[in-house]
Scaffold this motif. Structure first.
Motif, PDB file in Angstrom:
ATOM      1  N   TRP A 136       7.347   6.466  12.351  1.00 26.06           N
ATOM      2  CA  TRP A 136       6.342   5.386  12.238  1.00 26.06           C
ATOM      3  C   TRP A 136       4.928   5.880  11.975  1.00 26.06           C
ATOM      4  CZ3 TRP A 136       3.448   2.722  16.683  1.00 26.06           C
ATOM      5  CH2 TRP A 136       3.201   3.609  17.736  1.00 26.06           C
ATOM      6  N   THR A 137       4.757   7.210  11.946  1.00 24.88           N
ATOM      7  CA  THR A 137       3.421   7.720  11.606  1.00 24.88           C
ATOM      8  C   THR A 137       3.293   8.029  10.109  1.00 24.88           C
ATOM      9  OG1 THR A 137       4.207   9.922  12.204  1.00 24.88           O
ATOM     10  CG2 THR A 137       2.964   8.730  13.882  1.00 24.88           C
ATOM     11  N   PRO A 139       2.554   7.674   6.257  1.00 25.43           N
ATOM     12  CA  PRO A 139       1.802   6.738   5.413  1.00 25.43           C
ATOM     13  C   PRO A 139       2.797   5.807   4.704  1.00 25.43           C
ATOM     14  CG  PRO A 139       0.955   8.961   5.141  1.00 25.43           C
ATOM     15  CD  PRO A 139       2.213   9.074   5.970  1.00 25.43           C
ATOM     16  N   GLY A 140       2.485   4.527   4.686  1.00 25.13           N
ATOM     17  CA  GLY A 140       3.428   3.547   4.147  1.00 25.13           C
ATOM     18  C   GLY A 140       4.082   2.729   5.233  1.00 25.13           C
ATOM     19  N   VAL A 141       3.917   3.181   6.482  1.00 19.58           N
ATOM     20  CA  VAL A 141       4.343   2.360   7.624  1.00 19.58           C
ATOM     21  C   VAL A 141       3.067   1.811   8.245  1.00 19.58           C
ATOM     22  CG1 VAL A 141       5.595   2.266   9.811  1.00 19.58           C
ATOM     23  CG2 VAL A 141       6.284   3.909   8.043  1.00 19.58           C
ATOM     24  N   MET A 142       2.984   0.495   8.373  1.00 19.95           N
ATOM     25  CA  MET A 142       1.766  -0.109   8.917  1.00 19.95           C
ATOM     26  C   MET A 142       2.112  -1.235   9.876  1.00 19.95           C
ATOM     27  SD  MET A 142      -0.599  -0.356   5.479  1.00 19.95           S
ATOM     28  CE  MET A 142      -2.234  -0.366   6.193  1.00 19.95           C
ATOM     29  N   ALA A 143       1.115  -1.625  10.650  1.00 16.56           N
ATOM     30  CA  ALA A 143       1.277  -2.805  11.494  1.00 16.56           C
ATOM     31  C   ALA A 143       1.297  -4.029  10.593  1.00 16.56           C
ATOM     32  CB  ALA A 143       0.110  -2.889  12.476  1.00 16.56           C
ATOM     33  N   ALA A 146      -1.908  -5.610   9.679  1.00 17.77           N
ATOM     34  CA  ALA A 146      -2.727  -4.835   8.735  1.00 17.77           C
ATOM     35  C   ALA A 146      -2.628  -5.464   7.347  1.00 17.77           C
ATOM     36  CB  ALA A 146      -2.281  -3.379   8.702  1.00 17.77           C
ATOM     37  N   PRO A 158       1.075  -6.712  -0.624  1.00 20.82           N
ATOM     38  CA  PRO A 158       2.054  -5.635  -0.756  1.00 20.82           C
ATOM     39  C   PRO A 158       2.786  -5.706  -2.096  1.00 20.82           C
ATOM     40  CG  PRO A 158       2.253  -6.658   1.383  1.00 20.82           C
ATOM     41  CD  PRO A 158       1.313  -7.511   0.584  1.00 20.82           C
ATOM     42  N   GLN A 244       6.168  13.103   2.623  1.00 22.48           N
ATOM     43  CA  GLN A 244       4.723  12.888   2.580  1.00 22.48           C
ATOM     44  C   GLN A 244       4.370  11.429   2.819  1.00 22.48           C
ATOM     45  OE1 GLN A 244       1.994  15.215   2.303  1.00 22.48           O
ATOM     46  NE2 GLN A 244       3.800  16.302   3.058  1.00 22.48           N
ATOM     47  N   LYS A 245       5.306  10.540   2.473  1.00 23.01           N
ATOM     48  CA  LYS A 245       5.101   9.108   2.738  1.00 23.01           C
ATOM     49  C   LYS A 245       6.451   8.430   2.871  1.00 23.01           C
ATOM     50  CE  LYS A 245       4.439   7.896  -2.162  1.00 23.01           C
ATOM     51  NZ  LYS A 245       5.534   6.952  -2.420  1.00 23.01           N
ATOM     52  N   ASP A 263       8.784   1.048   0.008  1.00 22.51           N
ATOM     53  CA  ASP A 263       7.427   1.557  -0.246  1.00 22.51           C
ATOM     54  C   ASP A 263       6.493   1.195   0.902  1.00 22.51           C
ATOM     55  OD1 ASP A 263       7.892   2.511  -2.990  1.00 22.51           O
ATOM     56  OD2 ASP A 263       8.278   0.385  -3.385  1.00 22.51           O
ATOM     57  N   LEU A 264       6.823   0.121   1.595  1.00 19.28           N
ATOM     58  CA  LEU A 264       5.965  -0.331   2.691  1.00 19.28           C
ATOM     59  C   LEU A 264       6.843  -0.904   3.793  1.00 19.28           C
ATOM     60  CD1 LEU A 264       3.004  -0.894   3.650  1.00 19.28           C
ATOM     61  CD2 LEU A 264       3.197  -3.127   2.569  1.00 19.28           C
ATOM     62  N   LEU A 267       5.502  -3.316  10.680  1.00 22.89           N
ATOM     63  CA  LEU A 267       6.095  -3.465  12.009  1.00 22.89           C
ATOM     64  C   LEU A 267       5.366  -4.537  12.810  1.00 22.89           C
ATOM     65  CD1 LEU A 267       6.346   0.319  12.970  1.00 22.89           C
ATOM     66  CD2 LEU A 267       8.127  -1.119  11.942  1.00 22.89           C
TER      67      LEU A 267
ATOM     68  N   MET B   1       1.866   0.480  -3.471  1.00 23.13           N
ATOM     69  CA  MET B   1       2.046  -0.112  -2.150  1.00 23.13           C
ATOM     70  C   MET B   1       1.324  -1.460  -2.012  1.00 23.13           C
ATOM     71  SD  MET B   1       1.659   1.856   1.420  1.00 23.13           S
ATOM     72  CE  MET B   1      -0.016   1.921   1.956  1.00 23.13           C
ATOM     73  N   PHE B   2       0.137  -1.583  -2.644  1.00 19.68           N
ATOM     74  CA  PHE B   2      -0.582  -2.855  -2.663  1.00 19.68           C
ATOM     75  C   PHE B   2      -1.107  -3.153  -4.062  1.00 19.68           C
ATOM     76  CE2 PHE B   2      -0.874  -1.563   1.767  1.00 19.68           C
ATOM     77  CZ  PHE B   2      -0.572  -2.747   2.423  1.00 19.68           C
ATOM     78  N   GLN B  39      -2.700   6.667  -0.131  1.00 21.08           N
ATOM     79  CA  GLN B  39      -2.159   6.338   1.193  1.00 21.08           C
ATOM     80  C   GLN B  39      -2.402   7.424   2.224  1.00 21.08           C
ATOM     81  OE1 GLN B  39       1.990   5.134   1.158  1.00 21.08           O
ATOM     82  NE2 GLN B  39       1.831   4.770  -1.025  1.00 21.08           N
ATOM     83  N   PRO B  50       1.186  14.224   7.452  1.00 26.90           N
ATOM     84  CA  PRO B  50       0.341  13.252   6.734  1.00 26.90           C
ATOM     85  C   PRO B  50       0.179  11.950   7.510  1.00 26.90           C
ATOM     86  CG  PRO B  50       2.538  13.383   5.743  1.00 26.90           C
ATOM     87  CD  PRO B  50       2.460  14.495   6.751  1.00 26.90           C
ATOM     88  N   ARG B  51      -1.040  11.406   7.459  1.00 26.51           N
ATOM     89  CA  ARG B  51      -1.330  10.125   8.117  1.00 26.51           C
ATOM     90  C   ARG B  51      -2.157   9.244   7.183  1.00 26.51           C
ATOM     91  NH1 ARG B  51      -1.000  10.293  13.897  1.00 26.51           N
ATOM     92  NH2 ARG B  51       0.862  11.541  14.309  1.00 26.51           N
ATOM     93  N   GLY B  52      -2.039   7.946   7.403  1.00 20.37           N
ATOM     94  CA  GLY B  52      -2.854   7.000   6.635  1.00 20.37           C
ATOM     95  C   GLY B  52      -3.278   5.848   7.511  1.00 20.37           C
ATOM     96  N   ALA B  53      -3.783   4.787   6.885  1.00 21.43           N
ATOM     97  CA  ALA B  53      -4.218   3.617   7.645  1.00 21.43           C
ATOM     98  C   ALA B  53      -3.002   2.968   8.290  1.00 21.43           C
ATOM     99  CB  ALA B  53      -4.909   2.624   6.729  1.00 21.43           C
ATOM    100  N   PHE B  54      -3.165   2.488   9.529  1.00 15.32           N
ATOM    101  CA  PHE B  54      -2.036   1.865  10.215  1.00 15.32           C
ATOM    102  C   PHE B  54      -2.372   0.444  10.685  1.00 15.32           C
ATOM    103  CE2 PHE B  54       0.535   1.036  14.045  1.00 15.32           C
ATOM    104  CZ  PHE B  54       1.801   1.108  13.483  1.00 15.32           C
ATOM    105  N   CYS B  55      -3.403   0.292  11.540  1.00 14.29           N
ATOM    106  CA  CYS B  55      -3.616  -1.039  12.147  1.00 14.29           C
ATOM    107  C   CYS B  55      -4.628  -1.880  11.376  1.00 14.29           C
ATOM    108  CB  CYS B  55      -4.051  -0.909  13.607  1.00 14.29           C
ATOM    109  SG  CYS B  55      -5.774  -0.428  13.843  1.00 14.29           S
ATOM    110  N   MET B  56      -5.543  -1.246  10.658  1.00 13.13           N
ATOM    111  CA  MET B  56      -6.582  -1.913   9.864  1.00 13.13           C
ATOM    112  C   MET B  56      -7.553  -2.764  10.701  1.00 13.13           C
ATOM    113  SD  MET B  56      -6.498  -0.855   6.796  1.00 13.13           S
ATOM    114  CE  MET B  56      -7.694  -1.969   6.046  1.00 13.13           C
TER     115      MET B  56
END
Lengths: 469, 97
Positions: A136-137, A139-143, A146, A158, A244-245, A263-264, A267, B1-2, B39, B50-56
């Motif tokens: 869940w960390t 990139p491409g996994v988001m709340a 969000a 999306p 990487q994602k 791709d996305l 959660l 992705m968007f 991302q 690697p990390r990106g935006a999560f909660c915004m």
């Protein structure tokens, strides 16, 4: 040093904060509102002013409730309240001195960096309950919310293979919004459990006192089904896969395992109060078993155990925007009484119909809170290698090991393995840490307590601290 | 992705990792980068992942970036401004174990 002082400082310009400001201003009280965003609305009515004027089409698509909130925002703008936007709180001292910075973590000359409140209203709202699962960390996994924020603030929707996983009315609402915006959703993985559905049935008759909520829920499910979206119920595990994602989502239901290209992955596991500030101030909190979160202990007006500090809206028991607005008015009426601006009789007269309205909106909550009760296998991730603390990268296994060594509270776990010590200060991992300790030790969560929240609430530089003296 | 629904807003110039973009004003650095297809914002401090935006919404602190030379900036909270120089925040590898 004499600080700039206000009778009433309100943290948060969502429905609760705006309503409280209006009632306070009607009685001539000097009010300051601080908010992290650049305009009023909170998360629910986020970016409402800009959307209305510059992107009317998207404004229309957000639905009648969002649109009608623009009246509240207009009234708020005209009520003579002092408002400072893009303000992030990092400390509030016992005497209610409030320290804040801009989003870059700096003071700026446009407003004083330290203000004093006679009475403080915390209306900072809720946050999504984190849903730790393997990967869940990435990139491409988001709340889930969000995606809603991106839609409201930037007109982004999306694209590609979009998967939603979780449970709760907000996930359905966001999925419907995406549908309206022309997004193709590959799958919705429903992680809700059947036991909750059965247990919620006795609570249904009371919920029927406010049928509009139930009708809205049913019509959202109908809409998603009609659109032909793949909807899988009773999902027991979800994993995000990729290097990487995000590349794939794998899920299990009973003996069936399926892998989807993605791709996305969005959660959603319900919403929980943001208690960082009430914790910082030392307000008493209690465990709400039905939804398994901590909430500040309050009276009917929202007064906390700390004198001069009250709350309104979803930073207490989560109940949605209408209840938040009514609670904002009620909190302000009691503040006016405490400050001797109005009499007790006045307060009670003016509040009577507000209490009635609030009770009618609250009637549906016991049913919803039971129906969408988070189930244990999502509160305590089953895969021991799952990261729980995203900041310090601490796994379920490490937390279990710490508990075995005698760490029987979130704070002890924190001092042993740094869990909750990163930049988010335990906002994300806090509830899961409590659940994992409870699971490993067999002790009830309400006996375990929570992280001790200390300043600064957000990272600030030493240089900034030095400027204060 | 968007993808963006409309393209009619005022633009500001920013750079990310040396590449220049003209992005809509009135939005956060995180949403501007996501709109451009970026991302990965940083690597994590312990395991270099690697990390990106999560909660915004300013809760999770996962979208930290270096903005105009200042590290640890919350990309979802900082509004884009003309000539912002934005860089990924790459961990120096302070794995304590």
């Amino acid at each position: 040093m004499t600080l700039p002082a206000f009778d009433y400082v309100i943290l948060g310009a969502g429905p609760a904060g705006m309503a409280a400001a209006l009632t306070a201003r009607e009685h001539g009280v000097k009010v300051l509102v601080l908010d992290e965003q650049s305009q009023p609305g909170g998360q629910i009515y986020r970016n409402i002013e800009t959307l209305k004027t510059t992107r009317p089409q998207e404004f229309q698509k957000l639905g009648q409730e969002y649109q009608s909130a623009s009246q509240l925002v207009e009234n708020f703008r005209q009520c003579g309240v002092e408002h400072w936007f893009e303000r992030s709180i990092w400390q509030i001292s016992k005497d209610l001195s409030i320290y804040h910075v801009n989003p870059e973590g700096e003071h700026d000359s446009s407003v004083p960096s330290l203000v004093q409140a006679k009475h403080l209203l915390i209306a900072v709202g809720a946050m999504e309950r984190p849903m730790p699962l393997p990967g869940w960390t990435l990139p491409g996994v988001m709340a889930c919310t969000a995606a809603d924020v991106l839609y409201k603030t930037s007109g982004l929707v999306p694209e590609g293979k979009v998967v939603l996983a979780g449970s709760g009315p907000l996930m359905l609402l966001i999925a419907c919004r995406m549908l309206d915006a022309g997004v193709r959703i590959s799958a919705i993985l429903d992680t809700g459990n059947k036991t909750s559905t059965l247990e919620s049935l006795p609570l249904l008759p009371k919920a029927l006192r406010t049928p509009s909520y139930l009708f809205k829920g049913a019509s959202m499910i109908w809409k998603l089904r009609k659109a032909g979206i793949k909807m899988v119920s009773g999902v027991q595990t979800v994993e995000a896969l990729g290097t990487q994602k995000l590349e794939q989502v794998r899920f299990r239901k009973g003996s069936m395992t399926e892998t989807l290209g993605a791709d996305l992955l969005l959660l959603h596991h319900g919403v929980v109060p943001n208690v960082q500030i009430t914790r910082l101030l030392g307000c008493e909190h209690q465990w709400y078993e039905q939804q398994r979160y901590w909430e500040p202990k309050v009276d009917e007006w929202g007064n906390t155990s700390v004198k001069g500090v009250s709350i309104a809206g979803d930073c207490g028991r989560v109940a949605g925007s209408k209840v938040a607005e009514l609670s904002g008015h009620l909190a302000a009426f009691d503040m006016l009484y405490q400050m001797k601006v109005i009499t007790q009789k006045d307060r009670d007269q003016k509040s009577k119909h507000l209490f009635e309205q609030r009770n009618s909106h609250l009637a549906v909550r016991p049913f919803l809170d039971k129906l969408f009760q988070p189930s244990k296998n999502w509160l305590v991730p089953q895969d021991d290698s799952t990261l729980v603390c995203r900041c310090e990268e601490v796994t379920v296994r490490q937390i279990r090991d710490a508990v075995k060594k005698g760490a029987l509270s979130p704070d002890r776990v924190k001092s042993l393995i740094r869990c909750g010590m990163g930049p988010c200060q335990g906002r994300v991992c806090g509830l899961n840490v409590t659940e994992i300790i409870a699971d490993e030790s067999g002790l009830p969560p309400e006996t375990l307590g929570y992280f001790k929240i200390r300043p600064p609430l957000r990272p600030i530089t030493l240089g900034l601290l030095a400027q204060l003296h | 992705m968007f993808r963006k629904l409309s393209e009619d807003r005022i633009k500001v110039r920013i750079s990310f990792e040396g590449e220049e973009f003209f992005v809509d004003t009135d939005q956060s650095v995180a949403s501007a980068l996501l709109a451009e297809g970026h991302q990965v914002f940083r690597s994590s401090v312990i395991n270099n992942q690697p990390r990106g935006a999560f909660c915004m919404m300013g809760v999770c602190f996962d979208c930290l970036l270096e903005i105009n030379g200042r590290p640890n900036q919350q990309a979802c909270m900082v509004p884009v401004k003309e000539n912002m120089v934005i860089k990924r925040q790459i961990s120096s590898g302070n794995n304590p174990s």
